[in-house]
Design an enzyme around this catalytic site. Sequence first.
Site, PDB file in Angstrom:
ATOM      1  N   GLY A  92       0.820  -1.223   0.000  1.00  0.00           N
ATOM      2  CA  GLY A  92       0.000   0.000   0.000  1.00  0.00           C
ATOM      3  C   GLY A  92       0.846   1.263   0.000  1.00  0.00           C
ATOM      4  O   GLY A  92       1.758   1.441  -0.802  1.00  0.00           O
ATOM      5  N   GLY A  93       0.529   2.139   0.948  1.00  0.00           N
ATOM      6  CA  GLY A  93       1.242   3.414   1.027  1.00  0.00           C
ATOM      7  C   GLY A  93       2.729   3.243   1.253  1.00  0.00           C
ATOM      8  O   GLY A  93       3.521   4.128   0.903  1.00  0.00           O
TER       9      GLY A  93
ATOM     10  N   GLY B 106      19.985   7.661 -34.840  1.00  0.00           N
ATOM     11  CA  GLY B 106      19.330   8.516 -33.859  1.00  0.00           C
ATOM     12  C   GLY B 106      20.023   8.459 -32.515  1.00  0.00           C
ATOM     13  O   GLY B 106      20.033   9.443 -31.760  1.00  0.00           O
ATOM     14  N   ALA B 107      20.618   7.307 -32.223  1.00  0.00           N
ATOM     15  CA  ALA B 107      21.286   7.158 -30.926  1.00  0.00           C
ATOM     16  C   ALA B 107      22.453   8.129 -30.800  1.00  0.00           C
ATOM     17  O   ALA B 107      22.799   8.559 -29.703  1.00  0.00           O
ATOM     18  CB  ALA B 107      21.747   5.719 -30.735  1.00  0.00           C
TER      19      ALA B 107
HETATM   20  C1  HXC Z   1      -2.835  -2.900  10.837  1.00  0.00           C
HETATM   21  C2  HXC Z   1      -1.286  -4.507  10.320  1.00  0.00           C
HETATM   22  C3  HXC Z   1      -1.250  -4.082   8.980  1.00  0.00           C
HETATM   23  C4  HXC Z   1      -2.064  -2.983   8.612  1.00  0.00           C
HETATM   24  C5  HXC Z   1       0.110  -5.720   9.187  1.00  0.00           C
HETATM   25  N1  HXC Z   1      -0.447  -5.531  10.414  1.00  0.00           N
HETATM   26  N2  HXC Z   1      -0.378  -4.853   8.301  1.00  0.00           N
HETATM   27  N3  HXC Z   1      -2.082  -3.930  11.234  1.00  0.00           N
HETATM   28  N4  HXC Z   1      -2.839  -2.422   9.576  1.00  0.00           N
HETATM   29  N5  HXC Z   1      -2.069  -2.484   7.379  1.00  0.00           N
HETATM   30  C6  HXC Z   1      -0.169  -6.291  11.628  1.00  0.00           C
HETATM   31  C7  HXC Z   1      -0.712  -7.689  11.549  1.00  0.00           C
HETATM   32  O1  HXC Z   1      -2.066  -7.700  11.952  1.00  0.00           O
HETATM   33  C8  HXC Z   1       0.191  -8.407  12.547  1.00  0.00           C
HETATM   34  O2  HXC Z   1      -0.253  -8.118  13.851  1.00  0.00           O
HETATM   35  C9  HXC Z   1       1.517  -7.694  12.364  1.00  0.00           C
HETATM   36  O3  HXC Z   1       1.220  -6.441  11.747  1.00  0.00           O
HETATM   37  C10 HXC Z   1       2.460  -8.443  11.467  1.00  0.00           C
HETATM   38  O4  HXC Z   1       1.788  -8.785  10.267  1.00  0.00           O
HETATM   39  P1  HXC Z   1       1.783 -10.256   9.649  1.00  0.00           P
HETATM   40  O5  HXC Z   1       0.694 -10.320   8.657  1.00  0.00           O
HETATM   41  O6  HXC Z   1       1.747 -11.262  10.778  1.00  0.00           O
HETATM   42  O7  HXC Z   1       3.212 -10.304   8.970  1.00  0.00           O
HETATM   43  P2  HXC Z   1       3.632 -10.962   7.589  1.00  0.00           P
HETATM   44  O8  HXC Z   1       3.045 -12.327   7.482  1.00  0.00           O
HETATM   45  O9  HXC Z   1       5.106 -10.799   7.509  1.00  0.00           O
HETATM   46  O10 HXC Z   1       2.945 -10.059   6.467  1.00  0.00           O
HETATM   47  C11 HXC Z   1       3.225  -8.706   6.307  1.00  0.00           C
HETATM   48  C12 HXC Z   1       2.260  -8.037   5.304  1.00  0.00           C
HETATM   49  C13 HXC Z   1       0.816  -8.375   5.696  1.00  0.00           C
HETATM   50  C14 HXC Z   1       2.557  -8.601   3.895  1.00  0.00           C
HETATM   51  C15 HXC Z   1       2.574  -6.553   5.296  1.00  0.00           C
HETATM   52  O11 HXC Z   1       0.626  -8.054   7.083  1.00  0.00           O
HETATM   53  C16 HXC Z   1      -0.194  -7.632   4.913  1.00  0.00           C
HETATM   54  O12 HXC Z   1      -0.489  -7.973   3.782  1.00  0.00           O
HETATM   55  N6  HXC Z   1      -0.772  -6.588   5.545  1.00  0.00           N
HETATM   56  C17 HXC Z   1      -1.832  -5.814   4.930  1.00  0.00           C
HETATM   57  C18 HXC Z   1      -1.309  -5.001   3.791  1.00  0.00           C
HETATM   58  C19 HXC Z   1      -2.325  -4.065   3.258  1.00  0.00           C
HETATM   59  O13 HXC Z   1      -3.176  -4.457   2.450  1.00  0.00           O
HETATM   60  N7  HXC Z   1      -2.331  -2.818   3.785  1.00  0.00           N
HETATM   61  C20 HXC Z   1      -3.259  -1.767   3.459  1.00  0.00           C
HETATM   62  C21 HXC Z   1      -2.751  -1.088   2.205  1.00  0.00           C
HETATM   63  S1  HXC Z   1      -3.779   0.231   1.716  1.00  0.00           S
HETATM   64  P3  HXC Z   1      -0.274  -9.255  14.991  1.00  0.00           P
HETATM   65  O14 HXC Z   1      -0.756  -8.539  16.193  1.00  0.00           O
HETATM   66  O15 HXC Z   1      -1.194 -10.311  14.505  1.00  0.00           O
HETATM   67  O16 HXC Z   1       1.145  -9.711  15.081  1.00  0.00           O
HETATM   68  C22 HXC Z   1      -2.820   1.579   1.867  1.00  0.00           C
HETATM   69  C23 HXC Z   1      -3.442   2.790   1.327  1.00  0.00           C
HETATM   70  C24 HXC Z   1      -2.462   3.834   0.970  1.00  0.00           C
HETATM   71  O17 HXC Z   1      -1.758   1.536   2.383  1.00  0.00           O
HETATM   72  C25 HXC Z   1      -2.768   4.480  -0.344  1.00  0.00           C
HETATM   73  C26 HXC Z   1      -2.021   3.844  -1.493  1.00  0.00           C
HETATM   74  C27 HXC Z   1      -2.122   4.622  -2.759  1.00  0.00           C
END
Ligand code: HXC
Length: 510
Positions: A169-170, A404-405
């Site tokens: 994401g961000g 051209g290069a």
């Molecule tokens: C809250 C989060 C989180 C999130 C991870 N955690 N991402 N908590 N918000 N976005 C927490 C998990 O719940 C977990 O907590 C701990 O962090 C570790 O994550 P894991 O999943 O256990 O780790 P891992 O297996 O290594 O995976 C990492 C990851 C995955 C690939 C980053 O967590 C993931 O896919 N997260 C979501 C990514 C996502 O979709 N984010 C939103 C993007 S939208 P616990 O307590 O269980 O240990 C965005 C908008 C911005 O960012 C605008 C863009 C243009």
Amino acid sequence: MKDILNELERRRATARLGGGQARIDAQHSRGKLTARERVDLLMDQGSFEEFDMYVEHRSTDFGMEKTKIPGDGVVTGWGTINGRVVYVFAKDFTVFGGSLSEAHAKKITKIQDMALQNRAPIIGLFDAGGARIQEGVAALGGYGDVFLRNVMASGVIPQISVIMGPCAGGDVYSPAMTDFIFMVRDTSYMFVTGPDVVKTVTNETVTAEDLGGAKVHTTKTSIADRAYENDVEALLQMRRLMDFLPEHNRSGVPVLPTRDNPERLEMSLDTLIPDNPNKPYDIKELISKVVDEADFFEIQEAFAKNIVTGFARMDGKTVGIVANQPMVLAGVLDSDASRKAARFVRFCDCFEIPIITLVDVPGFLPGTAQEYGGLIKHGAKLLFAYAEATVPKLTLITRKAYGGAYDVMSSKHIRGDVNYAWPTAEIAVMGAKGAAEIIYRSELSDPEKIAGRIEEYKQRFANPFVAAERGYIDEVITPHATRRRLCRALNMLANKKAENPWKKHDNIPL
Ligand code: HXC
């Protein structure tokens, strides 16, 4: 007073523990350092001053009010790298996976504002899952604030992103708007959405490594500029990189004392070009023999290897080097090479880094794959970037500069300041064989006649003097004097002032 100091120490110790010892241990067991360990390695010893270590999120949804952790998942502050001020933020994966809350975003934007106002580089160390899901739009708004500042700072201060864990994401879009992205092999990933979401939405099964590992991003997408074996190597290399970069767009390049004499002659360069014009040689040998102490920081070394880009120093001052690489695809310009070099040229131009262009290019790569992939527009990016650049531009044609290069590669026509050629240079619309076969097509059936025509074309154009007679080449230099000539030319251009006509901004063919 003692109690007060003890309380301060207790609060600091709690904040430093981030998500707790168990999560720190888990981070270590994955081969990753913690955010604070990373910052300590990146900065000069004892120079880091942390801000906002007691900041907590204010969310009350999903029971979040019960899980407040001082610092809220990001370590921010400033320090020095080899004595120069640098701002830094480091995502703490042990706290909500480093995800970004409204409060966390405010910590980052504070540092971004300070870096821009005080004109010093900013480095982000990323290990985080994007917007904090529990906060919804408050987190999205926080990212918007970060993105805006990335854009405002672009071209004013260097912004560097180091990806040191799974990032989504961000936490990939903000890096994407910075100047350079570096990754750590096997522990860092970049994707807009992770493998689980991919599976849900498209039913595609893919590993994190295959979706967005360091190999994918350094060789396929070119999103990452380089990858390193581990956190320590990545951070030490960032210290090395910072020594090449100016503090801001008006500061001028840093000057490092060098023991390498700018007058040094390099006799071995006289035999670098093979007698056979179709035999390759390694352009990196020329680079390392010409620049200060053979010190070259290559950018995108694993992508579009037919062009080489990177930073070096000449007589102590940073230069950007762009060089066709005859070892790979004969140094041809294709879409990837053009995009890669164009972005590098623009970075140098933003930050007043002189550009040295080493030319040995047989032309643009023909074929449907390239044409369908937009070669015209991608090639135009490089042409545009060179033409608009107002920094000192030195060009050296070592061998081929065809078609051209020739124009694109920082030629005189697009404001090359000093254009040199080695006596081995061949500057023509194309190679002698291709040229003779087109203009004497009717003689193709007679091999002897056509061989004579090829020889005739070679005699006429396989040299630098036709271009030199027109002033397109300023001087034909001996290869062994290359370093001396380039250092002297850079000194001569030190006060260069060139301006483009006023415009809001140009419209580079993106
Ligand atoms: C809250 C989060 C989180 C999130 C991870 N955690 N991402 N908590 N918000 N976005 C927490 C998990 O719940 C977990 O907590 C701990 O962090 C570790 O994550 P894991 O999943 O256990 O780790 P891992 O297996 O290594 O995976 C990492 C990851 C995955 C690939 C980053 O967590 C993931 O896919 N997260 C979501 C990514 C996502 O979709 N984010 C939103 C993007 S939208 P616990 O307590 O269980 O240990 C965005 C908008 C911005 O960012 C605008 C863009 C243009």
